[in-house]
Design a protein around this motif. Structure first.
Motif, short mmCIF file in Angstrom:
data_model
loop_
_atom_site.label_atom_id
_atom_site.label_comp_id
_atom_site.label_asym_id
_atom_site.label_seq_id
_atom_site.Cartn_x
_atom_site.Cartn_y
_atom_site.Cartn_z
N LYS A 29 -58.85 -1.55 -25.57
CA LYS A 29 -57.62 -2.35 -25.45
C LYS A 29 -57.92 -3.76 -24.97
CE LYS A 29 -53.83 -0.99 -25.99
NZ LYS A 29 -52.99 -1.05 -27.20
N TRP A 32 -60.83 -5.39 -28.13
CA TRP A 32 -60.34 -5.45 -29.52
C TRP A 32 -58.81 -5.46 -29.49
CZ3 TRP A 32 -64.54 -2.25 -28.32
CH2 TRP A 32 -65.74 -2.65 -28.88
N ARG A 33 -58.26 -6.51 -28.91
CA ARG A 33 -56.81 -6.58 -28.71
C ARG A 33 -56.04 -6.53 -30.02
NH1 ARG A 33 -58.19 -10.73 -24.64
NH2 ARG A 33 -57.91 -9.72 -22.64
N ARG A 34 -56.45 -7.32 -30.99
CA ARG A 34 -55.72 -7.35 -32.27
C ARG A 34 -55.81 -6.03 -33.02
NH1 ARG A 34 -58.25 -11.94 -35.16
NH2 ARG A 34 -59.36 -12.39 -33.25
N GLU A 35 -57.01 -5.48 -33.07
CA GLU A 35 -57.21 -4.24 -33.82
C GLU A 35 -56.51 -3.06 -33.15
OE1 GLU A 35 -59.60 -6.28 -32.91
OE2 GLU A 35 -60.75 -6.87 -34.66
N LYS A 37 -53.84 -3.25 -31.11
CA LYS A 37 -52.51 -3.60 -30.63
C LYS A 37 -51.49 -2.48 -30.90
CE LYS A 37 -49.31 -7.43 -30.60
NZ LYS A 37 -49.05 -8.78 -31.04
N SER A 38 -51.58 -1.84 -32.05
CA SER A 38 -50.60 -0.81 -32.40
C SER A 38 -50.93 0.56 -31.81
CB SER A 38 -50.50 -0.70 -33.92
OG SER A 38 -51.73 -0.28 -34.46
N LYS A 90 -56.57 2.25 -38.70
CA LYS A 90 -55.55 1.21 -38.54
C LYS A 90 -55.84 -0.03 -39.38
CE LYS A 90 -52.76 3.21 -35.90
NZ LYS A 90 -51.41 3.47 -36.36
N ARG A 91 -57.03 -0.12 -39.93
CA ARG A 91 -57.39 -1.31 -40.71
C ARG A 91 -56.91 -1.21 -42.12
NH1 ARG A 91 -63.33 -2.91 -38.48
NH2 ARG A 91 -62.65 -3.08 -36.37
#
Length: 91
Positions: A29, A32-35, A37-38, A90-91
């Motif tokens: 968390k 890799w905040r962007r990856e 995030k969800s 998630k990508r």
């Protein structure tokens, strides 16, 4: 062994898996905040803790006892692979 002693014995068996899962979830968390995030922190922790607990059980069954280096290597893989999988879908 009393029930309380049995509880602490089992809790201490799984404590490294749960602690490592929490540290890795926090690192994911944070780094890799962007990856991530969800993904909820609890979801990352739960999957890592489940994988780590399964790895600890497998290590005890295969190696005969807890505390061997191969068991700890399996623990790291058991915690990291589910969290990696969650990030990759998630990508």
């Amino acid at each position: 062994m009393s029930p309380l002693d049995a509880f602490w014995h089992i809790a201490n068996l799984f404590a490294p898996a749960w602690g490592l899962a929490a540290l890795l979830a926090l690192a994911i968390k944070g780094l890799w905040r962007r990856e991530a995030k969800s993904l909820a922190w609890r979801r990352l922790w739960a999957w890592g803790a489940a994988g780590g607990a399964a790895a600890v059980i497998a290590a005890v069954l295969v190696l005969g006892r807890d505390g061997k280096m191969a068991g700890y290597a399996l623990l790291v893989l058991g915690v990291a692979l589910p969290q990696w999988w969650l990030l990759s879908i998630k990508r």
